[in-house]
Design an enzyme around this catalytic site. Sequence first.
Site, PDB file in Angstrom:
ATOM      1  N   HIS A 106      44.138  36.744  33.093  1.00  0.00           N
ATOM      2  CA  HIS A 106      44.526  37.254  34.501  1.00  0.00           C
ATOM      3  C   HIS A 106      45.440  38.218  34.830  1.00  0.00           C
ATOM      4  CE1 HIS A 106      47.064  35.970  37.956  1.00  0.00           C
ATOM      5  NE2 HIS A 106      45.922  36.125  38.635  1.00  0.00           N
ATOM      6  N   SER A 107      45.415  39.249  35.697  1.00  0.00           N
ATOM      7  CA  SER A 107      46.298  40.065  36.025  1.00  0.00           C
ATOM      8  C   SER A 107      46.595  40.840  34.948  1.00  0.00           C
ATOM      9  CB  SER A 107      47.492  39.341  36.668  1.00  0.00           C
ATOM     10  OG  SER A 107      48.350  40.286  37.184  1.00  0.00           O
ATOM     11  N   LEU A 108      48.092  41.038  34.539  1.00  0.00           N
ATOM     12  CA  LEU A 108      48.703  41.424  33.265  1.00  0.00           C
ATOM     13  C   LEU A 108      47.578  41.379  32.058  1.00  0.00           C
ATOM     14  CD1 LEU A 108      50.464  43.361  31.745  1.00  0.00           C
ATOM     15  CD2 LEU A 108      52.122  41.320  31.662  1.00  0.00           C
ATOM     16  N   GLY A 110      44.423  40.627  32.034  1.00  0.00           N
ATOM     17  CA  GLY A 110      43.415  41.343  32.151  1.00  0.00           C
ATOM     18  C   GLY A 110      43.431  42.735  31.780  1.00  0.00           C
ATOM     19  N   HIS A 284      45.157  36.649  44.768  1.00  0.00           N
ATOM     20  CA  HIS A 284      45.424  37.110  43.374  1.00  0.00           C
ATOM     21  C   HIS A 284      45.238  36.039  42.170  1.00  0.00           C
ATOM     22  CE1 HIS A 284      46.113  39.814  40.142  1.00  0.00           C
ATOM     23  NE2 HIS A 284      47.532  39.523  39.909  1.00  0.00           N
TER      24      HIS A 284
END
Length: 347
Positions: A106-108, A110, A284
């Site tokens: 997730h996020s960072l 990803g 997000h």
Amino acid sequence: MGTLSLTDYEEVKIPVPWGHISGRWHGNRTERPILAFHGWLDNLGTFDRLIPLLPDNVGVLCIDLPGHGRSSRLQPGMHYSVYDYVFIIPRVMKEYGWHKVSLMGHSLGGIISFVYAALAPHTVDMIISLDILLPIPINARGKDLDTLGRNMEKHLVEDERQEEGNLREPPAYTLPELRKVLAKGSYNSVPPKEAQHLLYRQVAKSQLYPDRFYFSRDARVKFYHHLYLQEGLAAEMARRIKRKPYLIIKGSLSPYVGRHCDEAMSILGESNPHFELHEVEGTHHVHLHAAEECAKYIVPFIRHHRPPTLNTWSLAGQEAQLSSKERRLAQEQFFARHKPSKHRSKL
């Protein structure tokens, strides 16, 4: 077939030169698991609502990145960066003797997964990316450069504070206040009612004020070195990943899977029946507050690309993968909705 249990896990500590990487290995511990990475300032608790919805034929190893959760901090004088976080993947693989890795981030997390898959595509068999693909480009007008400059100064101040052994506690809050602080810090992407999934691994009890707690993560991670990819570089990285099974879930209210990802996504999806792009209503942290909707896409993706080894199991049934035609139609509808206007700036 069943699903994973959130309470059936093994605490792991993976030794590294600066200490250890902390993690939880959920479910099947006899076969190679999915390796899961959280986002910036979060920890492995970000997957708490998703884990119990995943199929129990595979395990999931969720880790805290250095400086986050219960993993060791870097030594004074060192800086956190996306580049260094990428090296955590081969370290974990070496620890367990894996020759392949399945990634979920997730996020960072990803972004880390995308970069690693481009650098070592022969070792990756599957990627699940939650509301991210590429980092948002730097602002060409210099606003982001000002922020980077201020962050450099703040990092040095925090580094000196830790090196000098200043044991003064950070600001302390009650638990209800902590939930609100975390929600505000995430730009309300994490609802206060879901904040406990992240708080239990990143707070410590205050020694000065009864019934109050403070954030225990390394404050330097707030000023980590970002990764900025030019369009040409991102496109070439996507080409190296080629036809890997790649699932991207976008939060409908989030800007992180935007126009800057179009070229890379087009390359990843070109002649690739294993590429999926889906949009789920939410922000997000869509995998946290809309875990059930995300699981509708994640579960069949896992069962298709990491099926059980039992010969009696079949892909047929209610949990079968979406047909190629349905998948392609969904992707075309997504790109049509997010097609840039002629009048928009290309910056």
